[in-house]
Design a protein around this motif. Structure first.
Motif, PDB file in Angstrom:
ATOM      1  N   LYS A  72      -3.118  -6.120  -3.510  1.00 17.17           N
ATOM      2  CA  LYS A  72      -2.157  -6.490  -2.471  1.00 17.17           C
ATOM      3  C   LYS A  72      -2.046  -8.010  -2.367  1.00 17.17           C
ATOM      4  O   LYS A  72      -0.943  -8.556  -2.254  1.00 17.17           O
ATOM      5  N   ASP A  73      -3.170  -8.710  -2.408  1.00 13.98           N
ATOM      6  CA  ASP A  73      -3.161 -10.168  -2.362  1.00 13.98           C
ATOM      7  C   ASP A  73      -2.450 -10.757  -3.571  1.00 13.98           C
ATOM      8  O   ASP A  73      -1.674 -11.709  -3.449  1.00 13.98           O
ATOM      9  N   ARG A  74      -2.698 -10.206  -4.744  1.00 19.71           N
ATOM     10  CA  ARG A  74      -2.026 -10.689  -5.956  1.00 19.71           C
ATOM     11  C   ARG A  74      -0.525 -10.468  -5.868  1.00 19.71           C
ATOM     12  O   ARG A  74       0.263 -11.320  -6.271  1.00 19.71           O
ATOM     13  N   LEU A  75      -0.112  -9.326  -5.347  1.00 23.89           N
ATOM     14  CA  LEU A  75       1.307  -9.038  -5.200  1.00 23.89           C
ATOM     15  C   LEU A  75       1.959 -10.002  -4.216  1.00 23.89           C
ATOM     16  O   LEU A  75       3.084 -10.461  -4.447  1.00 23.89           O
ATOM     17  N   ARG A  76       1.270 -10.349  -3.151  1.00 19.11           N
ATOM     18  CA  ARG A  76       1.806 -11.322  -2.191  1.00 19.11           C
ATOM     19  C   ARG A  76       2.034 -12.673  -2.852  1.00 19.11           C
ATOM     20  O   ARG A  76       3.027 -13.346  -2.598  1.00 19.11           O
ATOM     21  N   ILE A  77       1.099 -13.087  -3.699  1.00 24.35           N
ATOM     22  CA  ILE A  77       1.234 -14.360  -4.402  1.00 24.35           C
ATOM     23  C   ILE A  77       2.438 -14.332  -5.332  1.00 24.35           C
ATOM     24  O   ILE A  77       3.241 -15.266  -5.368  1.00 24.35           O
ATOM     25  N   ILE A  78       2.598 -13.241  -6.068  1.00 22.80           N
ATOM     26  CA  ILE A  78       3.723 -13.113  -6.994  1.00 22.80           C
ATOM     27  C   ILE A  78       5.042 -13.127  -6.243  1.00 22.80           C
ATOM     28  O   ILE A  78       5.995 -13.808  -6.632  1.00 22.80           O
ATOM     29  N   ILE A  79       5.120 -12.404  -5.138  1.00 20.47           N
ATOM     30  CA  ILE A  79       6.352 -12.357  -4.346  1.00 20.47           C
ATOM     31  C   ILE A  79       6.668 -13.732  -3.766  1.00 20.47           C
ATOM     32  O   ILE A  79       7.823 -14.172  -3.769  1.00 20.47           O
ATOM     33  N   ALA A  80       5.664 -14.449  -3.297  1.00 18.26           N
ATOM     34  CA  ALA A  80       5.888 -15.789  -2.746  1.00 18.26           C
ATOM     35  C   ALA A  80       6.407 -16.735  -3.818  1.00 18.26           C
ATOM     36  O   ALA A  80       7.307 -17.539  -3.567  1.00 18.26           O
ATOM     37  N   GLN A  81       5.866 -16.627  -5.039  1.00 15.95           N
ATOM     38  CA  GLN A  81       6.349 -17.472  -6.127  1.00 15.95           C
ATOM     39  C   GLN A  81       7.787 -17.131  -6.489  1.00 15.95           C
ATOM     40  O   GLN A  81       8.605 -18.009  -6.732  1.00 15.95           O
ATOM     41  N   GLU A  82       8.109 -15.849  -6.536  1.00 14.41           N
ATOM     42  CA  GLU A  82       9.470 -15.429  -6.852  1.00 14.41           C
ATOM     43  C   GLU A  82      10.453 -15.909  -5.792  1.00 14.41           C
ATOM     44  O   GLU A  82      11.543 -16.363  -6.109  1.00 14.41           O
ATOM     45  N   ARG A  83      10.076 -15.815  -4.533  1.00 14.01           N
ATOM     46  CA  ARG A  83      10.958 -16.261  -3.459  1.00 14.01           C
ATOM     47  C   ARG A  83      11.191 -17.756  -3.531  1.00 14.01           C
ATOM     48  O   ARG A  83      12.284 -18.236  -3.272  1.00 14.01           O
ATOM     49  N   LEU A 100     -26.361  -1.830  -2.380  1.00 14.79           N
ATOM     50  CA  LEU A 100     -26.529  -2.617  -1.163  1.00 14.79           C
ATOM     51  C   LEU A 100     -25.462  -3.705  -1.015  1.00 14.79           C
ATOM     52  O   LEU A 100     -25.188  -4.144   0.086  1.00 14.79           O
ATOM     53  N   ARG A 101     -24.906  -4.133  -2.135  1.00 15.20           N
ATOM     54  CA  ARG A 101     -23.869  -5.167  -2.080  1.00 15.20           C
ATOM     55  C   ARG A 101     -22.547  -4.562  -1.646  1.00 15.20           C
ATOM     56  O   ARG A 101     -22.218  -3.437  -1.996  1.00 15.20           O
ATOM     57  N   ALA A 102     -21.800  -5.360  -0.892  1.00 13.94           N
ATOM     58  CA  ALA A 102     -20.466  -4.914  -0.481  1.00 13.94           C
ATOM     59  C   ALA A 102     -19.533  -4.997  -1.687  1.00 13.94           C
ATOM     60  O   ALA A 102     -19.495  -6.002  -2.380  1.00 13.94           O
ATOM     61  N   LYS A 103     -18.825  -3.914  -1.934  1.00 15.10           N
ATOM     62  CA  LYS A 103     -17.896  -3.894  -3.060  1.00 15.10           C
ATOM     63  C   LYS A 103     -16.523  -4.347  -2.580  1.00 15.10           C
ATOM     64  O   LYS A 103     -16.105  -4.040  -1.471  1.00 15.10           O
ATOM     65  N   LYS A 104     -15.847  -5.077  -3.452  1.00 14.98           N
ATOM     66  CA  LYS A 104     -14.500  -5.524  -3.121  1.00 14.98           C
ATOM     67  C   LYS A 104     -13.546  -4.357  -3.267  1.00 14.98           C
ATOM     68  O   LYS A 104     -13.628  -3.580  -4.209  1.00 14.98           O
ATOM     69  N   ASN A 105     -12.651  -4.256  -2.345  1.00 16.47           N
ATOM     70  CA  ASN A 105     -11.658  -3.209  -2.354  1.00 16.47           C
ATOM     71  C   ASN A 105     -10.561  -3.601  -3.347  1.00 16.47           C
ATOM     72  O   ASN A 105      -9.875  -4.602  -3.155  1.00 16.47           O
ATOM     73  N   THR A 106     -10.395  -2.838  -4.393  1.00 21.15           N
ATOM     74  CA  THR A 106      -9.410  -3.172  -5.418  1.00 21.15           C
ATOM     75  C   THR A 106      -7.990  -3.111  -4.873  1.00 21.15           C
ATOM     76  O   THR A 106      -7.123  -3.846  -5.331  1.00 21.15           O
TER      77      THR A 106
END
Length: 87
Positions: free
Chosen positions: A18-29, A7-13
């Protein structure tokens, strides 16, 4: 507990990755877009501060921030409680 898990909504891995990759790319930039002297300046500031206060490597942050037409050097130092002064 396990019986009602469906019944609980599962988080889409994929979206989490994708969110983690965005954070890493922003830090690298942000680190690659700055001047070459910022890492050296950070290390030298850390050495000077460590002469007086025992701080962690991650305690000193140096960033270059654009403020309109000007570049502002933003230096942030997280100091310990005050009990960790060195001789």
């Amino acid at each position: 507990m396990g019986m009602f898990d469906f019944l609980r909504a599962k988080k889409n891995t994929a979206s989490i990755a994708k969110d983690r990759l965005r954070i890493i790319i922003a830090q690298e930039r942000s680190t690659h877009g700055g001047p070459d002297y910022l890492p050296l300046l950070r290390r030298e500031l850390l050495e000077v501060i460590r002469k007086y206060v025992n701080v962690d490597v991650e305690a000193v942050k140096v960033d270059l921030v654009k403020d309109g037409e000007h570049d502002v050097l933003d230096i942030s130092v997280s100091l310990p409680d005050g009990r960790a002064a060195t001789a």
